[in-house]
Design a protein around this motif. Structure first.
Motif, PDB file in Angstrom:
ATOM      1  N   LYS A  30      -3.560  10.327   1.015  1.00 51.34           N
ATOM      2  CA  LYS A  30      -3.355   9.577  -0.222  1.00 51.34           C
ATOM      3  C   LYS A  30      -4.552   8.647  -0.317  1.00 51.34           C
ATOM      4  CE  LYS A  30      -0.380   6.082  -2.347  1.00 51.34           C
ATOM      5  NZ  LYS A  30       0.831   5.273  -2.177  1.00 51.34           N
ATOM      6  N   ALA A  32      -7.103   6.212  -3.216  1.00 48.04           N
ATOM      7  CA  ALA A  32      -7.313   5.643  -4.549  1.00 48.04           C
ATOM      8  C   ALA A  32      -8.798   5.653  -4.879  1.00 48.04           C
ATOM      9  CB  ALA A  32      -6.785   4.211  -4.602  1.00 48.04           C
ATOM     10  N   TRP A  87      -4.316   6.964  -7.980  1.00 44.67           N
ATOM     11  CA  TRP A  87      -3.975   7.448  -6.648  1.00 44.67           C
ATOM     12  C   TRP A  87      -3.943   8.959  -6.733  1.00 44.67           C
ATOM     13  CZ3 TRP A  87      -3.883   4.663  -2.398  1.00 44.67           C
ATOM     14  CH2 TRP A  87      -3.524   3.315  -2.432  1.00 44.67           C
ATOM     15  N   GLU A  89      -2.827  12.391  -4.166  1.00 48.71           N
ATOM     16  CA  GLU A  89      -2.264  12.853  -2.905  1.00 48.71           C
ATOM     17  C   GLU A  89      -2.467  14.353  -2.826  1.00 48.71           C
ATOM     18  OE1 GLU A  89       1.844  11.795  -2.562  1.00 48.71           O
ATOM     19  OE2 GLU A  89       1.477   9.707  -3.093  1.00 48.71           O
ATOM     20  N   TYR A 116      -3.136   3.883 -10.507  1.00 45.61           N
ATOM     21  CA  TYR A 116      -3.224   2.959  -9.370  1.00 45.61           C
ATOM     22  C   TYR A 116      -2.469   1.679  -9.711  1.00 45.61           C
ATOM     23  CZ  TYR A 116      -5.132  -0.327  -5.991  1.00 45.61           C
ATOM     24  OH  TYR A 116      -5.272  -1.259  -4.994  1.00 45.61           O
ATOM     25  N   VAL A 117      -1.619   1.268  -8.817  1.00 45.65           N
ATOM     26  CA  VAL A 117      -0.930  -0.006  -8.917  1.00 45.65           C
ATOM     27  C   VAL A 117      -1.129  -0.679  -7.569  1.00 45.65           C
ATOM     28  CG1 VAL A 117       1.280  -1.167  -9.223  1.00 45.65           C
ATOM     29  CG2 VAL A 117       0.776   0.900 -10.530  1.00 45.65           C
ATOM     30  N   GLU A 118      -1.657  -1.890  -7.601  1.00 42.22           N
ATOM     31  CA  GLU A 118      -1.909  -2.593  -6.350  1.00 42.22           C
ATOM     32  C   GLU A 118      -0.599  -2.799  -5.581  1.00 42.22           C
ATOM     33  OE1 GLU A 118      -4.118  -6.600  -4.674  1.00 42.22           O
ATOM     34  OE2 GLU A 118      -4.259  -6.077  -6.778  1.00 42.22           O
ATOM     35  N   GLN A 119      -0.647  -2.447  -4.312  1.00 45.58           N
ATOM     36  CA  GLN A 119       0.534  -2.602  -3.474  1.00 45.58           C
ATOM     37  C   GLN A 119       0.591  -4.004  -2.909  1.00 45.58           C
ATOM     38  OE1 GLN A 119      -0.058   0.572  -0.649  1.00 45.58           O
ATOM     39  NE2 GLN A 119       0.852   2.084  -2.011  1.00 45.58           N
ATOM     40  N   LYS A 120       1.801  -4.564  -2.900  1.00 47.70           N
ATOM     41  CA  LYS A 120       1.972  -5.911  -2.338  1.00 47.70           C
ATOM     42  C   LYS A 120       1.906  -5.839  -0.836  1.00 47.70           C
ATOM     43  CE  LYS A 120       4.539  -7.376  -6.275  1.00 47.70           C
ATOM     44  NZ  LYS A 120       4.977  -8.576  -6.831  1.00 47.70           N
ATOM     45  N   ARG A 121       1.332  -6.845  -0.251  1.00 47.47           N
ATOM     46  CA  ARG A 121       1.193  -6.896   1.210  1.00 47.47           C
ATOM     47  C   ARG A 121       2.296  -7.686   1.827  1.00 47.47           C
ATOM     48  NH1 ARG A 121      -4.800  -6.131   2.665  1.00 47.47           N
ATOM     49  NH2 ARG A 121      -5.577  -5.386   0.728  1.00 47.47           N
TER      50      ARG A 121
END
Length: 121
Positions: A30, A32, A87, A89, A116-121
């Motif tokens: 996967k 981006a 993104w 895959e 693409y969506v920013e992933q929370k950390r």
């Protein structure tokens, strides 16, 4: 100038033959990046270049081949424009392909692509 053109040709030759990383070849990944459509006139897109930074291959010379992936979609998409952040895959393969726009170091048989969506950390 002729000297600048010659220097750029030498650089382009090195970039087009840049060595690839083989660690993920033939594996599902996967990743981006920015999509660069290869045919802006198509209503549906079945393949595009995935590049690491905005403007690559469009307003700037293409990056080295080992930073470009030719993405081949299992199902064409209709809502994809150049420089959309996505993104993807699928299974990564090593392949030098001259698309006319850039030389790629990889292809990705994409099972899935989505915004693409920013992933929370």
């Amino acid at each position: 100038s002729e000297a600048a053109d010659a220097a750029m040709q030498r650089l382009r030759k090195k970039w087009d033959s840049a060595p690839i990383e083989t660690k993920y070849i033939n594996q599902g990944i996967k990743i981006a990046g920015y999509a660069v459509t290869l045919d802006a006139n198509k209503k549906s897109i079945s393949e595009f270049l995935l590049v690491p930074y905005f403007g690559a291959c469009i307003h700037l010379p293409p990056p080295p081949a080992n930073q470009i992936i030719l993405v081949k979609l299992a199902k064409p998409v209709t809502k994809l424009a150049s420089m959309d952040t996505v993104w993807v895959e699928g299974v990564l393969r090593d392949a030098r392909v001259d698309t006319g726009l850039a030389v790629t170091g990889y292809t990705l048989d994409a099972a899935r692509t989505y915004p693409y969506v920013e992933q929370k950390r």
